[in-house]
Design a protein around this motif. Structure first.
Motif, mmCIF file in Angstrom:
data_model
loop_
_atom_site.group_PDB
_atom_site.id
_atom_site.type_symbol
_atom_site.label_atom_id
_atom_site.label_comp_id
_atom_site.label_asym_id
_atom_site.label_seq_id
_atom_site.Cartn_x
_atom_site.Cartn_y
_atom_site.Cartn_z
ATOM 1 N N ARG A 166 23.170 -16.042 -22.707
ATOM 2 C CA ARG A 166 24.327 -15.647 -22.174
ATOM 3 C C ARG A 166 24.179 -15.002 -20.771
ATOM 4 O O ARG A 166 25.121 -15.163 -19.888
ATOM 5 N N GLN A 193 25.942 -16.660 -17.006
ATOM 6 C CA GLN A 193 26.720 -16.107 -16.196
ATOM 7 C C GLN A 193 26.596 -16.560 -14.845
ATOM 8 O O GLN A 193 25.347 -16.322 -14.235
ATOM 9 N N SER A 220 27.688 -4.989 -16.713
ATOM 10 C CA SER A 220 27.581 -5.641 -18.178
ATOM 11 C C SER A 220 27.681 -4.347 -19.216
ATOM 12 O O SER A 220 28.265 -4.472 -20.064
#
Length: 324
Positions: free
Chosen positions: A90, A94, A285
């Motif tokens: 993941r 990004q 994040s």
């Protein structure tokens, strides 16, 4: 009575030397004495484990976990499950994070050689025989390092802003239109801040290494007719090579840790987003998206990148040394 010399039974008439007992074999240290070095090391080891090793291990541990919410909207609670390398996938999925890695690598490829080259030039000039007031100039060049990065970024941010910057105003008087916070220039404006902050620090390391060179080598070079440039290239630079490698490695690691300067400059321009550098992406994040596991994966990726680049650079330097 007259004193008579003692004789040995094997060689009559020969005086015997006084016998000395052989030194006792050195035994092991006592239990208390063996613990003294560890007592001195204990504060450092404790702080190292608590503030450095455990956070790294915890970040690695968190990067392999994932929070799964139960129910349609998470109303049934949540549970932590093993995610494998899902968080890493993941993170690398990004586009902003991948772009930030490429951005800081470009930043380091340009800024680090420029800064180390300028620090080397200053160190050689200050250690030359014709240098005047070297102590004053060493302190002057080192002084920016004492300025916190946040304060330096605010200072340079105002110097970059049109309408507030005397640099932009003076350039406009001669017909130059400077956009120091534009999309193509803001990265190099940040590089200027980093260079201004750390050039004196790196210079001082090189100066300290230059001072270890014996005067006899300089005298031999003068006798052989070597000029200042030849002395610098053939004697000084090869002998301070370990210091150059050290400053380069520190600068490579610092490049990947870029955070405070772009975060402050972000307030002066719209050309810096929340994922402009890898550390800013991990911060976003964790504290904006509340996805601590992906943030931990991003942090581990940054640490591994710094490790690979640093040891790769060290391996390349050592390989060149072995080939000579």
């Amino acid at each position: 009575m007259t004193a008579t010399a003692r004789t040995t039974p094997d060689t009559p008439g020969t005086p015997t030397r006084p016998r000395t007992s052989a030194p006792a074999p050195r035994g092991r240290r006592s239990g208390a004495g063996a613990l003294v070095p560890w007592a001195f090391l204990a504060p450092f080891v404790g702080l190292f484990v608590l503030c450095f090793l455990l956070p790294i291990l915890y970040a690695v541990y968190q990067s392999f976990l994932r929070v799964r919410r139960l129910g349609l909207f998470g109303e049934d609670g949540r549970e932590t499950v093993f995610a494998g390398f899902g968080n890493y996938a993941r993170a690398l999925g990004q586009d902003g994070f991948v772009d930030s890695l490429g951005r800081v690598l470009l930043f380091g490829a340009v800024q680090v050689p420029v800064m180390i080259g300028m620090a080397l030039a200053l160190a050689l000039l200050l250690e030359s025989a014709s240098a005047k007031w070297p102590g004053f100039f060493r302190a002057a060049f080192f002084m920016p390092y004492g300025v916190p990065g946040v304060v330096a970024s605010l200072l340079w941010g105002f110097l970059y802003t049109p309408g507030l910057s005397p640099i932009v105003d003076v350039a406009g008087l001669v017909g130059l239109e400077l956009d120091l916070l534009g999309p193509d220039t803001v990265l190099w404006s940040i590089a200027n801040i980093i260079t201004w902050l750390f050039i004196g620090y790196n210079m001082l390391i090189l100066v300290a290494q230059l001072k270890t060179i014996p005067d006899e080598l300089y005298e031999a070079a003068r006798i052989d007719g070597a000029g200042p440039l030849q002395t610098a290239w053939l004697i000084q630079i090869p002998l301070i090579r370990p210091a150059l490698v050290l400053t380069a490695i520190f600068s490579i690691i610092g490049t990947l840790q870029l955070f405070a300067e772009p975060l402050i400059i972000k307030g002066f321009t719209v050309n810096i987003d929340t994922a402009y550098t890898p550390n800013m992406a991990a911060f976003n994040s964790a504290f904006t998206d509340n996805d601590y596991n992906v943030a931990a994966a991003q942090s581990v990726i940054v640490a591994l990148t710094a490790f690979v680049l640093s040891f790769g650079f060290l391996w390349l330097v050592n390989r060149k040394d072995r080939q000579r």
